[in-house]
Design a protein around this motif. Structure first.
Motif, PDB file in Angstrom:
ATOM      1  N   GLU A  36       0.952  -1.336   0.047  1.00  0.00           N
ATOM      2  CA  GLU A  36       0.051   0.200  -0.069  1.00  0.00           C
ATOM      3  C   GLU A  36       0.973   1.272  -0.216  1.00  0.00           C
ATOM      4  O   GLU A  36       1.698   1.261   0.738  1.00  0.00           O
ATOM      5  CB  GLU A  36      -0.839   0.021   1.040  1.00  0.00           C
ATOM      6  CG  GLU A  36      -1.576   1.342   1.581  1.00  0.00           C
ATOM      7  CD  GLU A  36      -2.285   1.981   0.569  1.00  0.00           C
ATOM      8  OE1 GLU A  36      -3.373   1.022  -0.197  1.00  0.00           O
ATOM      9  OE2 GLU A  36      -2.418   3.126   0.391  1.00  0.00           O
ATOM     10  N   ARG A 109     -17.518   2.789   5.610  1.00  0.00           N
ATOM     11  CA  ARG A 109     -16.476   2.169   4.817  1.00  0.00           C
ATOM     12  C   ARG A 109     -15.346   2.172   5.462  1.00  0.00           C
ATOM     13  O   ARG A 109     -14.778   1.196   5.457  1.00  0.00           O
ATOM     14  CB  ARG A 109     -16.167   3.170   3.519  1.00  0.00           C
ATOM     15  CG  ARG A 109     -17.317   3.517   2.645  1.00  0.00           C
ATOM     16  CD  ARG A 109     -16.711   3.835   1.166  1.00  0.00           C
ATOM     17  NE  ARG A 109     -15.756   4.987   1.087  1.00  0.00           N
ATOM     18  CZ  ARG A 109     -15.073   5.335   0.268  1.00  0.00           C
ATOM     19  NH1 ARG A 109     -14.726   4.595  -0.837  1.00  0.00           N
ATOM     20  NH2 ARG A 109     -14.194   6.485   0.393  1.00  0.00           N
ATOM     21  N   ARG A 185     -19.178  14.916   1.761  1.00  0.00           N
ATOM     22  CA  ARG A 185     -19.600  13.730   2.618  1.00  0.00           C
ATOM     23  C   ARG A 185     -19.399  14.088   3.941  1.00  0.00           C
ATOM     24  O   ARG A 185     -18.114  14.697   4.379  1.00  0.00           O
ATOM     25  CB  ARG A 185     -19.050  12.539   2.129  1.00  0.00           C
ATOM     26  CG  ARG A 185     -19.597  11.824   1.013  1.00  0.00           C
ATOM     27  CD  ARG A 185     -18.592  11.339   0.121  1.00  0.00           C
ATOM     28  NE  ARG A 185     -19.418  10.805  -1.272  1.00  0.00           N
ATOM     29  CZ  ARG A 185     -18.853  10.710  -2.337  1.00  0.00           C
ATOM     30  NH1 ARG A 185     -17.471  10.670  -2.588  1.00  0.00           N
ATOM     31  NH2 ARG A 185     -19.470  10.251  -3.264  1.00  0.00           N
TER      32      ARG A 185
END
Ligand code: FAD
Length: 368
Positions: A36, A109, A185
């Motif tokens: 990552e 999420r 958001r």
């Protein structure tokens, strides 16, 4: 195929797609490493609805209890007018062979990603590894990272999101497509919605161009607020004043305006997806999740498709005689449904629509 423990598997990207693939592979007995680019794995954004086919994979991977703890079941979805009149009330459609599975489990999420990441021992997750090149040599590939590390893999799973380097290197140079909208958001406490939020129903307030989502996260005692408004600025994270949005919701219910006015911090993004990509794999490299089929949020299927990609990819690996054969089958199985949702997700909701779930028609016409 080599024995499971001898297949060298590298996943680039530790979002919901890459983490799902790592969990699924480990559960099936494969060794896998996740690379990552960020220095920590974290997810921002909004609440999402995990659908029954995705929850079935969590169950298969031994994570049912964990995912149930950070979700709650929702049976209904509502479309309301800008003034708050209910226009459409629908049950979530069954997307499995069990007609009783007409629900979604609502989750933030971040909690979805944490549930997956917590199931992967940390020594297999390599942070600050930004992939800068991949070279294919016959039936294996060599990945080079910006920090100088190089690894070889018999299977590279590129779960590196909408701007996937791997997709550009091997499968498509087409740029992501801007849709002329900004999404705002934020999270609020569940007692800060002036009674417009519900305990377990996703509510979408719509006029002909603006959508306001209130998605309850009961287990967090919060509500995810997601507002999409038309805007011409294509900057990925636009630096725009929140008045740009407030001006566009002036005709909405006064309490919706108050909810939006009270929020100080918004995550603001320009809305992009990609056109369907016609090749996802070669003999040892494949795309997964948004890298393969980034879609707009309108059908709530992006994370679901990434989780299901992971489940099916591993099923194909277990059945096939070679990595190449598995990738061919994975792509054949996943492309039609992902392309369908990419296309359907380009329709924004409005106060005239007759169903929230246009895919029902497709699944009824072509039962599997
Ligand atoms: C607000 C919002 C609401 C949504 N609502 C829903 C919903 O209701 N239902 C639903 O199913 N989906 C929803 N989605 C979509 C869903 O969240 C995404 O489709 C999903 O998270 C994609 O996961 P991914 O792992 O494929 O990609 P990403 O989450 O983008 O992860 C990609 C990862 O790869 C890393 N990376 C990128 N490049 C490199 C590199 N070169 N080297 C190493 N690492 C790299 C990135 O840092 C990132 O961690 C929503 C999305 C948003 C933003």
């Amino acid at each position: 195929m080599k024995s499971k423990s001898d297949v060298r598997i590298a996943i680039t990207g530790g979002g919901i797609g890459g983490a799902s693939a790592a969990v699924a592979l480990r559960h099936a007995g494969f060794n896998v490493n996740v690379y990552e680019q960020a220095s920590a794995i974290k997810e921002v954004g909004a609440g999402i609805g995990l659908r029954p086919p995705s929850i079935r994979y969590f169950k298969k991977w031994g994570l049912l209890e964990e995912i149930e703890r950070v979700t709650h079941k929702s049976v209904l979805i509502e479309i309301l007018s800008d003034k708050g009149d209910v226009l459409l009330k629908e049950q979530w459609p069954a997307l499995t062979d069990d007609p009783d599975e007409k629900w979604a489990r609502l989750i933030h999420r971040a909690d979805c990603l944490d549930t997956l990441i917590n199931a992967i021992p940390s020594e297999f997750i390599h942070l600050q590894h930004k992939c800068k090149s991949i070279v294919r040599h016959g039936d294996y590939a060599e990945i080079e990272f910006e920090n100088g590390v190089k690894v070889e893999a018999d299977l590279v799973i590129a779960a590196d999101g909408i701007r996937s380097l791997t997709r550009q290197l091997f499968f498509s140079q087409a740029a992501p497509v801007f849709h002329g909208y900004h999404a705002y958001r934020a999270l609020v406490n569940d007692d800060e919605t002036y009674g417009l939020g519900t305990e377990d129903t996703l509510r979408i307030f719509a006029d002909d161009k603006v959508n306001i989502y209130l998605l309850p996260l009961k287990y967090r005692k919060q509500v995810s607020v997601d507002i999409t408004v038309p805007h011409h600025d294509p900057t990925g994270r636009p630096n725009v004043p929140k008045e740009d949005m407030l001006n566009q919701i002036k005709n909405f219910h006064p309490d919706l305006q108050k909810i939006a006015e009270n929020i100080d911090y918004w995550d603001i993004r320009a809305l992009y997806d990609i056109d369907p990509v016609h090749q996802w794999s070669n003999n040892c490299i494949t795309l997964l999740g948004d890298a393969a089929h980034s879609m707009l949020h309108n059908q709530g299927q992006g994370a679901n498709m990434a989780i299901q990609d992971a489940g099916i990819l591993v099923e194909c690996l277990l059945e096939a005689d070679s990595v190449a054969e598995a990738l061919e089958k994975y792509e054949t199985l996943r492309k039609p449904v992902c392309h369908l949702f990419q296309n359907l997700s380009r329709q924004f909701h409005n106060d005239k629509e007759e169903t929230f779930f246009p895919e029902k028609e497709f699944f009824e016409k072509t039962p599997e």
